[in-house]
Design a protein around this motif. Structure first.
Motif, mmCIF file in Angstrom:
data_model
loop_
_atom_site.group_PDB
_atom_site.id
_atom_site.type_symbol
_atom_site.label_atom_id
_atom_site.label_comp_id
_atom_site.label_asym_id
_atom_site.label_seq_id
_atom_site.Cartn_x
_atom_site.Cartn_y
_atom_site.Cartn_z
ATOM 1 N N ARG A 37 0.820 -1.209 0.000
ATOM 2 C CA ARG A 37 0.000 0.000 0.000
ATOM 3 C C ARG A 37 0.860 1.268 0.000
ATOM 4 O O ARG A 37 0.637 2.180 -0.791
ATOM 5 C CB ARG A 37 -0.906 -0.016 1.239
ATOM 6 C CG ARG A 37 -2.204 0.725 1.089
ATOM 7 C CD ARG A 37 -3.044 0.554 2.342
ATOM 8 N NE ARG A 37 -3.635 -0.770 2.458
ATOM 9 C CZ ARG A 37 -4.788 -1.124 1.871
ATOM 10 N NH1 ARG A 37 -5.456 -0.251 1.143
ATOM 11 N NH2 ARG A 37 -5.261 -2.344 2.004
ATOM 12 N N SER A 38 1.861 1.302 0.898
ATOM 13 C CA SER A 38 2.701 2.503 1.006
ATOM 14 C C SER A 38 3.400 2.823 -0.299
ATOM 15 O O SER A 38 3.569 3.980 -0.653
ATOM 16 C CB SER A 38 3.772 2.308 2.075
ATOM 17 O OG SER A 38 3.209 2.261 3.343
ATOM 18 N N SER A 39 3.831 1.783 -1.006
ATOM 19 C CA SER A 39 4.623 2.000 -2.210
ATOM 20 C C SER A 39 3.742 2.278 -3.420
ATOM 21 O O SER A 39 4.251 2.532 -4.505
ATOM 22 C CB SER A 39 5.475 0.762 -2.481
ATOM 23 O OG SER A 39 4.608 -0.337 -2.721
ATOM 24 N N ASN A 40 2.426 2.223 -3.228
ATOM 25 C CA ASN A 40 1.497 2.344 -4.358
ATOM 26 C C ASN A 40 1.838 1.361 -5.475
ATOM 27 O O ASN A 40 1.708 1.689 -6.659
ATOM 28 C CB ASN A 40 1.489 3.774 -4.915
ATOM 29 C CG ASN A 40 0.843 4.732 -3.932
ATOM 30 O OD1 ASN A 40 -0.220 4.428 -3.385
ATOM 31 N ND2 ASN A 40 1.488 5.850 -3.666
ATOM 32 N N GLN B 52 5.654 -1.439 -8.624
ATOM 33 C CA GLN B 52 6.829 -1.587 -7.759
ATOM 34 C C GLN B 52 6.964 -3.035 -7.329
ATOM 35 O O GLN B 52 5.962 -3.715 -7.116
ATOM 36 C CB GLN B 52 6.656 -0.756 -6.471
ATOM 37 C CG GLN B 52 6.558 0.733 -6.674
ATOM 38 C CD GLN B 52 7.908 1.351 -6.946
ATOM 39 O OE1 GLN B 52 8.938 0.674 -6.897
ATOM 40 N NE2 GLN B 52 7.904 2.641 -7.252
ATOM 41 N N LYS B 53 8.203 -3.457 -7.172
ATOM 42 C CA LYS B 53 8.419 -4.759 -6.552
ATOM 43 C C LYS B 53 8.859 -4.523 -5.111
ATOM 44 O O LYS B 53 10.003 -4.161 -4.855
ATOM 45 C CB LYS B 53 9.476 -5.540 -7.313
ATOM 46 C CG LYS B 53 8.951 -6.043 -8.663
ATOM 47 C CD LYS B 53 10.026 -6.735 -9.452
ATOM 48 C CE LYS B 53 9.459 -7.155 -10.802
ATOM 49 N NZ LYS B 53 10.519 -7.396 -11.791
ATOM 50 N N VAL B 54 7.914 -4.735 -4.208
ATOM 51 C CA VAL B 54 8.212 -4.534 -2.787
ATOM 52 C C VAL B 54 8.658 -5.858 -2.189
ATOM 53 O O VAL B 54 7.995 -6.879 -2.379
ATOM 54 C CB VAL B 54 6.956 -4.051 -2.030
ATOM 55 C CG1 VAL B 54 7.278 -3.810 -0.568
ATOM 56 C CG2 VAL B 54 6.400 -2.808 -2.675
ATOM 57 N N VAL B 55 9.764 -5.852 -1.477
ATOM 58 C CA VAL B 55 10.192 -7.065 -0.780
ATOM 59 C C VAL B 55 10.521 -6.729 0.672
ATOM 60 O O VAL B 55 10.850 -5.590 0.994
ATOM 61 C CB VAL B 55 11.428 -7.721 -1.443
ATOM 62 C CG1 VAL B 55 11.074 -8.256 -2.813
ATOM 63 C CG2 VAL B 55 12.576 -6.734 -1.528
ATOM 64 N N ALA B 56 10.405 -7.740 1.513
ATOM 65 C CA ALA B 56 10.646 -7.523 2.939
ATOM 66 C C ALA B 56 11.872 -8.303 3.380
ATOM 67 O O ALA B 56 12.085 -9.436 2.940
ATOM 68 C CB ALA B 56 9.435 -7.973 3.745
ATOM 69 N N CYS B 57 12.690 -7.687 4.239
ATOM 70 C CA CYS B 57 13.820 -8.381 4.849
ATOM 71 C C CYS B 57 13.614 -8.387 6.360
ATOM 72 O O CYS B 57 13.419 -7.339 6.974
ATOM 73 C CB CYS B 57 15.128 -7.666 4.540
ATOM 74 S SG CYS B 57 15.566 -7.768 2.804
ATOM 75 N N THR B 58 13.661 -9.591 6.931
ATOM 76 C CA THR B 58 13.421 -9.708 8.373
ATOM 77 C C THR B 58 14.681 -10.177 9.090
ATOM 78 O O THR B 58 15.357 -11.109 8.632
ATOM 79 C CB THR B 58 12.256 -10.678 8.637
ATOM 80 O OG1 THR B 58 11.078 -10.101 8.095
ATOM 81 C CG2 THR B 58 12.063 -10.924 10.129
#
Lengths: 257, 246, 201
Positions: A112-115, A183-189
């Protein structure tokens, strides 16, 4: 069970002190990761992600619906996560618990944030919009569900086709175009164990974790952060992990091509 | 919908500077029945926190043989916003917030002292004006202290965020709704460690750093108000201080 | 000098053994809201639940009768237990009793002994942090209330106070007033005046 977890925790913590991880990885190294798109043709979009022994599938369904009152010209995005009881002896049937809700909301926040999805492009006509439902199903829980789920959700969205609309109805067997994903959003944990910080914690490491930090990025922006767990991070650790997330995020993004 | 101007002539829509807090009032010991309580007014936020415990852990299978478990319930009242009547009870947002708030207090409460028990924290947002979770942290920390629960520190919190390319602290409701990103952060003031951190919106690395530093700039002021609230509540004139005879 | 301290407040820049305080990086900090006596390094909490300690005298209520003994509510997060084998009395559900804490084990099982059944009378509950004030220096406050109201009073460390006979109502009211004004000076004086006034009515 809790007592066994405490023993596990001591074991992992001792290993960390010797600069080792239970599976011999580098501290900032992902487990082998694969992404398969389009595995469920009945869904408008789908994907499976395997991250080590963690396994997540995501499905996207597109429906016609009414927009939110305060956003009449925007489509609707909904993200949920199911911690299926088949994925772990610790998952119980029932409505989503706080862990499932947190997981879904972190993934949702990044998208959502990155649209990444332009919600205005989902407008159909006055009072009618397309609704995008992204549902992540955890099949195997071997740690780091967040990154695997975020990846699965993104892959499924990238694979989503929009059904044809005819006479105010969706014709799911005929699609006109693909869902636009900008956008390609990815998460790093990251997990903090004792004073050490590791990327992509496996289940044993999760049990030894005092604090968890997830940073979701696009190539240029941080678009979601969530800290979890009873432990704490310093400012310096945070800034350092933001740098690592941009770097490792680029590796993950390649898996989405 | 027309987006309101959030920065006019270098000042924010309510006239504040970028690093300026809204008026913050904290009262310890607001309620009668709870073991500890606090009431916070922050801008137009009106927030109540109450603490019960340590007490017997219900349900029993939640209890830990090692420490007290902390339960936290953050809820918004059905009448707390300018929007339509809100549905009562928890929703996905409040469940997530309750979880991250609980984790803050798991860090500072000396839970090892009370195995098999529960400490229940209730946070009720009676009026919401942006930054309610941070106001909840401030209130709950004071309520825990008021309940006599041993803690290593008094956590405090604030949200900073992005308006266009500017970074500002302590977002009000309008900035929350129309700003370009929001980053609530809670710390243990004694060592400055981060106990809660969330972010949405698009931040470059530099903007993120600025937002964090801005928050760290004002957090000591917030902490000082918490301490003052507790001292005021228990205050008697200095010469009246007296150990109970024994 | 005494002062009010809050959780996380520095008490000493050296490691010190102070109850209700903790040591981190060689420094001593308060963990509670309390009164700190700097000269004697003594910290007294202003609030808090009752945590049973060996040899405490408490007032409890039997809330479960079992084959092996009795579970006793001691207004604490933990239940007290009186073993039937060690007990000179038999109790029923709801009996009020005084007891001494024989032992608290590492998993917070609280074993009680030396119990006496408290028949009739009245129970007043106050914050356990205020109990020392009700007792007063060398029992002074308590003796004063007893004498003035002609009551039998038993003060449990857990904040439960049993009162019987005489002007029970006045004794109860006085104790609640002491609780409310516990950390003010001149309290003994004021209570003494109050008792005299009330009795001469």
């Amino acid at each position: 069970m809790e007592i066994l977890d405490e023993i596990k925790k001591d074991y992992v913590t001792d290993l960390m002190k010797k600069n080792k991880r239970p599976d011999d990885r580098e501290f900032l190294e992902y487990r082998p990761c694969t992404v398969e798109k389009g595995i469920f043709p009945f869904a408008e979009g789908s994907a499976r992600v395997r991250l080590g022994k963690t396994q997540v599938v995501a499905g996207v369904k597109i429906d016609l619906g009414t927009p939110f009152k305060d956003r009449p010209d925007e489509g609707v995005l909904s993200t949920t996560a199911e911690l299926l009881p088949l994925a772990s002896p610790t998952f119980e049937p029932g409505p989503p618990d706080e862990d499932a809700i947190e997981l879904a909301r972190i993934v949702d926040r990044g998208i959502r944030s990155s649209n990444a999805i332009d919600l205005t492009s989902l407008f159909v006509e006055q009072g009618k919009v397309l609704m995008v439902f992204v549902d992540m199903y955890i099949l195997d829980h071997d740690g780091n569900l967040i990154d695997a789920s975020a990846l699965a959700a993104m892959a499924a969205l990238l694979n989503t086709r929009l059904p044809k609309i005819e006479g105010g109805q969706l014709i799911r067997t005929e699609s006109t175009e693909k869902l636009k994903v900008s956008q390609k959003v990815v998460a790093c944990t990251f997990s903090k164990i004792d004073s050490h910080i590791v990327l992509d914690p496996g289940l044993d490491e999760v049990k030894a974790t005092s604090a968890r930090l997830t940073i979701a990025t696009t190539p240029d922006y941080v678009c979601a952060i969530q800290k979890g767990g009873r432990g704490a991070f310093t400012r310096e650790e945070l800034f350092n992990l933001v740098d690592v997330s941009f770097e490792k995020g680029n590796e993950l993004r390649k898996l989405l091509d | 919908m027309e987006k309101p101007k959030l920065i006019i002539d270098g000042k924010r829509c309510d006239g504040r500077a970028m690093d300026e807090l809204r008026p913050l009032k904290i009262q310890a010991g607001f309620l009668n029945k709870a073991d500890g309580s606090a009431y916070v007014e922050w801008g137009n936020n009106k927030i109540l926190a109450a603490v019960y415990g340590p007490r017997e852990c219900i349900p029993r299978h939640d209890a830990s043989p090692y420490r007290a478990v902390i339960h936290c319930r953050y809820l918004m009242a059905s009448f707390s916003t300018l929007d339509e009547h809100g549905r009562s009870g928890p929703n996905r947002r409040s469940i997530e917030i309750s979880k991250v708030l609980k984790e803050i207090f798991e860090n500072v409460v000396i839970t090892e002292k009370f195995p098999k028990t529960a400490i229940d924290i209730f946070i009720e947002v009676l009026q919401a004006d942006g930054g309610t979770r941070c106001a909840g942290v401030i209130a709950a920390a004071v309520a825990l202290a008021d309940a006599g629960i041993p803690m290593r520190d008094l956590p405090c919190a604030v949200a900073s965020g992005k308006i266009g390319n500017e970074v500002a602290v302590d977002f009000g409701k309008l900035e929350d709704n129309y700003g370009d990103g929001d980053m609530p952060i809670a710390i243990a003031p004694r060592n400055g460690e981060i106990l809660l951190l969330q972010l949405d919106g698009m931040f470059t690395k530099d903007e993120l750093r600025k937002a964090v530093e801005l928050a760290y700039g004002v957090l000591p002021k917030i902490n000082a108000l918490q301490v003052e609230a507790l001292r005021t509540h228990y205050a008697v004139k200095k010469d009246e201080l007296d150990f109970r005879g024994d | 000098m005494t002062k009010i301290v809050v959780p996380g407040e520095l008490l000493a820049s050296t490691p010190q053994r102070v109850e209700f305080a903790f040591v981190e990086d060689g420094k001593t900090y308060s963990s509670v809201v309390g009164l700190f006596d700097e000269a004697n390094l003594r910290l007294v909490p202003l609030e808090g639940t009752y945590m049973p300690t060996q040899y405490d005298i408490i007032v409890g209520v039997v809330d479960e009768v079992k084959f092996a003994g009795y579970n006793v509510d001691i207004s604490s997060p933990y239940k007290g237990f009186i073993s039937a084998r060690d007990s000179r009395f038999e109790y029923e559900l709801g009996d009020i009793l005084s007891a001494k804490v024989r032992e608290v084990d590492e998993v917070k099982n609280v074993n009680l002994e030396g119990t006496r059944k408290l028949d009739g009378g009245e129970i007043v509950e106050i914050s356990p942090a205020k109990v020392p004030r009700v007792i007063g220096k060398k029992n002074s406050m308590l003796d004063m209330i007893r004498a003035a109201t002609r009551t039998e009073i038993l003060v449990g460390k857990n904040g439960r106070i049993w009162i019987k006979g005489g002007n029970t109502a006045l004794a109860a009211r006085t104790i609640l007033k002491i609780e409310k004004e516990a950390h003010t000076t001149g309290l003994t004086e004021r209570i003494s005046t109050l008792l005299k006034e009330e009795i001469s009515k």
